[in-house]
Scaffold this motif. Structure first.
Motif, PDB file in Angstrom:
ATOM      1  N   UNK A 123      67.494  77.677  95.536  1.00  0.00           N
ATOM      2  CA  UNK A 123      66.263  78.459  95.653  1.00  0.00           C
ATOM      3  C   UNK A 123      65.322  78.164  94.483  1.00  0.00           C
ATOM      4  N   UNK A 124      65.866  78.039  93.261  1.00  0.00           N
ATOM      5  CA  UNK A 124      65.028  77.701  92.109  1.00  0.00           C
ATOM      6  C   UNK A 124      64.402  76.326  92.259  1.00  0.00           C
ATOM      7  N   UNK A 125      65.107  75.387  92.886  1.00  0.00           N
ATOM      8  CA  UNK A 125      64.537  74.062  93.110  1.00  0.00           C
ATOM      9  C   UNK A 125      63.294  74.154  93.994  1.00  0.00           C
ATOM     10  N   UNK A 126      63.388  74.932  95.080  1.00  0.00           N
ATOM     11  CA  UNK A 126      62.230  75.099  95.940  1.00  0.00           C
ATOM     12  C   UNK A 126      61.063  75.749  95.221  1.00  0.00           C
ATOM     13  N   UNK A 127      61.359  76.772  94.407  1.00  0.00           N
ATOM     14  CA  UNK A 127      60.293  77.440  93.653  1.00  0.00           C
ATOM     15  C   UNK A 127      59.684  76.510  92.601  1.00  0.00           C
ATOM     16  N   UNK A 128      60.515  75.724  91.909  1.00  0.00           N
ATOM     17  CA  UNK A 128      60.011  74.826  90.883  1.00  0.00           C
ATOM     18  C   UNK A 128      59.137  73.725  91.483  1.00  0.00           C
ATOM     19  N   UNK A 129      59.457  73.293  92.692  1.00  0.00           N
ATOM     20  CA  UNK A 129      58.686  72.235  93.335  1.00  0.00           C
ATOM     21  C   UNK A 129      57.365  72.755  93.905  1.00  0.00           C
ATOM     22  N   UNK A 130      57.356  73.993  94.419  1.00  0.00           N
ATOM     23  CA  UNK A 130      56.181  74.475  95.145  1.00  0.00           C
ATOM     24  C   UNK A 130      55.337  75.469  94.359  1.00  0.00           C
TER      25      UNK A 130
END
Length: 560
Positions: A123-130
């Motif tokens: 979930x943090x990966x998605x937030x960091x990317x977007x």
């Protein structure tokens, strides 16, 4: 969505301007925003009336539209109207989640880090990317995401994200091995290695130190990290050092560990010239590894000067090679950089000439030392000391006072030689001509642009800096998180490039997130949720067309 109406002047008369408008929250600030989904005045009467009535705009209907609805039988039938509830972002988040599943990275995260930590890191990966922000801000901004909705609106505190980050730090080596085993390099035996650094936003950091900052933030602590990539652009490893660590001090440790981990005896290590001092290269050779690297600036300048005097014919070619003192060198020509440097040097020479002429005409010419220092400072400021010779002509004025006149000459031969050498750069390698020809060596070195581009993506799109942590474990976890984001970004980019598309991944995903949202439908009478639907307005339709072109429709859940 709702109907927005206003009055406008058309041909000197009052007219109506009605639009279908969608509400959403700005992904960066969280502030409410509106976007126009469709303008209605150009639609046929019946279609326009039905859209206005469907979205609760009865008060904006005129007599002609009511009549069209009555003739069509719409007013005699029973309707259950729906309202729009919360809107969740959106198609970009869905693509990231789908690619995490498709690549197997999400399964590897859960296997190596545990179910809870693996889910939160994904979930943090998605937030960091977007929508990159601090981990504390993630606990709030995640409530606007599609993943938050599909996971059952589970609440996660900032401490939950920090625990997941600590788990990533502890389990990264195992995770990296599993990821590289699942996706080994597809081609070649070339391993690209380069270093960069990022600065901290605070004044305290366990891995922080002062040194040469790539972002010119010399007032802040920095941390250094080295990235290893394969020839086919896939990140393979990342390592951290205290800020200010010399580039060449990182090479031997990294190469030795990689040789032990991947049995890379046959690998060719490609590194920048900042890591190519003689002692480091000697130690790399003792490990039995091959290398391709540039020469440090001072050594390159000196060797190019010797070469231009002894073998000037080599500079007539765009690519040549020679051996000196048992070392193989490749002389390569810049495509554009050399011409830019030559223009800069000519401009500097012109500036120096005009400055020296001004000193020559100066009436303040009684003190020879002052005149010399003025000329010397001018030459040093423009790095032209080696091209100009300075002398003085002494004479007396009408009163018999000694006066001095500056005399200067340009060494045109040295200037022309420097212009010629500025078009070339030197590479050194321990590969034999049977293992790789000069063109292959040059291609290996040019591949370092892949790593440089990855650093730019990490710093601009993923916003790896400023780093908001001060503990060593948290700093390490933050860099590891950005490494995983970079890996997934590269994985998606490779798929898009295979289809012939050159879209930048992060800006495209963010545009999809804003244009195509997942909207909750509610019953306005009971204010209860009755379903969900994608917001397929004009921007949404354009996003769907792009999604189909890039082959991402199947990765989106729920389906479009």
């Amino acid at each position: 969505m709702y109907i927005q109406a206003s009055t406008v002047k058309r041909k000197g008369k009052d007219g109506r301007n009605r639009k279908l408008v969608e509400s959403y929250r700005d992904p960066e600030t969280g502030a409410p925003r509106n976007r126009t989904v469709r303008t209605l005045e150009s639609l046929p009467v019946l279609e326009r009336a039905r859209l206005i009535r469907q979205h609760g705009g009865d008060k904006h209907l005129d007599a002609e539209e009511w009549l069209a609805l009555e003739q069509a039988g719409d007013l005699s039938a029973l309707h259950s109207t729906t309202g729009a509830g919360d809107a969740y972002a959106g198609a970009g988040s869905a693509v990231v989640a789908g690619q995490l599943r498709q690549s197997g990275l999400e399964a590897i995260l859960r296997t190596t880090l545990g179910r809870t930590n693996g889910r939160l890191v994904a979930e943090m990966m998605g937030l960091q990317m977007l929508r990159p922000a601090s981990k504390r801000a993630f606990s709030t901004s995640r409530r606007q995401t599609l993943r938050y909705l599909l996971d059952g609106k589970k609440q996660v505190s900032p401490d939950g994200f920090y625990r997941a980050l600590d788990g990533l730090t502890e389990g990264f080596e195992q995770l990296r091995r599993a990821l590289n085993n699942a996706h080994p390099p597809q081609t070649g035996r070339v391993l690209l290695y380069d270093l960069s650094n990022s600065y901290f936003c605070g004044q305290k950091a366990e891995l922080g130190g002062y040194g040469h900052s790539k972002e010119k933030r010399h007032d802040r602590y920095i941390v250094s990290y080295g990235l290893v990539m394969s020839e086919d652009h896939l990140p393979l490893d990342i390592r951290l050092w205290k800020g200010g660590t010399a580039d060449n001090k990182t090479v031997l440790e990294t190469f030795r560990q990689w040789k032990q981990t991947y049995q890379a005896e046959e690998a060719v290590w490609v590194a920048d010239r900042s890591m190519s001092d003689a002692q480091t290269l000697s130690q790399v050779e003792q490990l039995g590894l091959n290398y391709v690297t540039g020469l440090p600036g001072s050594a390159q300048k000196a060797l190019l000067g010797q070469l231009h005097e002894s073998q000037p014919d080599l500079f007539d070619q765009t690519l040549s090679e020679f051996d000196q003192d048992g070392q193989r060198y490749v002389l390569a020509r810049h495509q554009k950089k050399g011409y830019r440097r030559e223009v800069q040097r000519r401009r500097a020479r012109r500036t120096v000439y005009e400055g020296l002429k001004a000193i020559q005409r100066s009436p303040q010419n009684k003190d020879r030392k002052k005149l010399y220092h003025r000329a010397a400072r001018l030459l040093e400021r423009h790095k032209q000391t080696s091209f100009w010779s300075i002398d003085f002509d002494e004479h007396a004025d009408a009163k018999g006072t000694p006066r001095y006149r500056l005399i200067f000459t340009l060494n045109r031969q040295a200037a022309q030689a420097t212009d010629t050498m500025g078009h070339y750069y030197l590479l050194q390698t321990n590969l034999s001509t049977h293992q790789a020809d000069a063109e292959t060596i040059q291609d290996y070195y040019k591949s370092l642009m892949i790593v440089e581009r990855s650093f730019r993506q990490a710093k601009t799109n993923l916003e790896i800096r400023p780093i908001r942590h001060w503990k060593k474990s948290r700093i390490t976890g933050h860099v590891y998180l950005n490494y995983l984001c970079l890996w997934l970004l590269t994985y998606i980019e490779r798929q898009w490039r295979s289809l012939g598309h050159t879209h930048e991944v992060i800006p495209t995903l963010r545009r999809w997130d804003d244009a195509l949202r997942y909207v909750e439908l509610i019953d306005p009478t009971e204010t209860t949720s009755i379903g969900f639907q994608w917001s397929k307005g004009e921007q949404g339709r354009r996003a769907i067309e792009e999604i189909d072109q890039l082959g991402e429709r199947e990765t989106i859940q729920p389906k479009l």
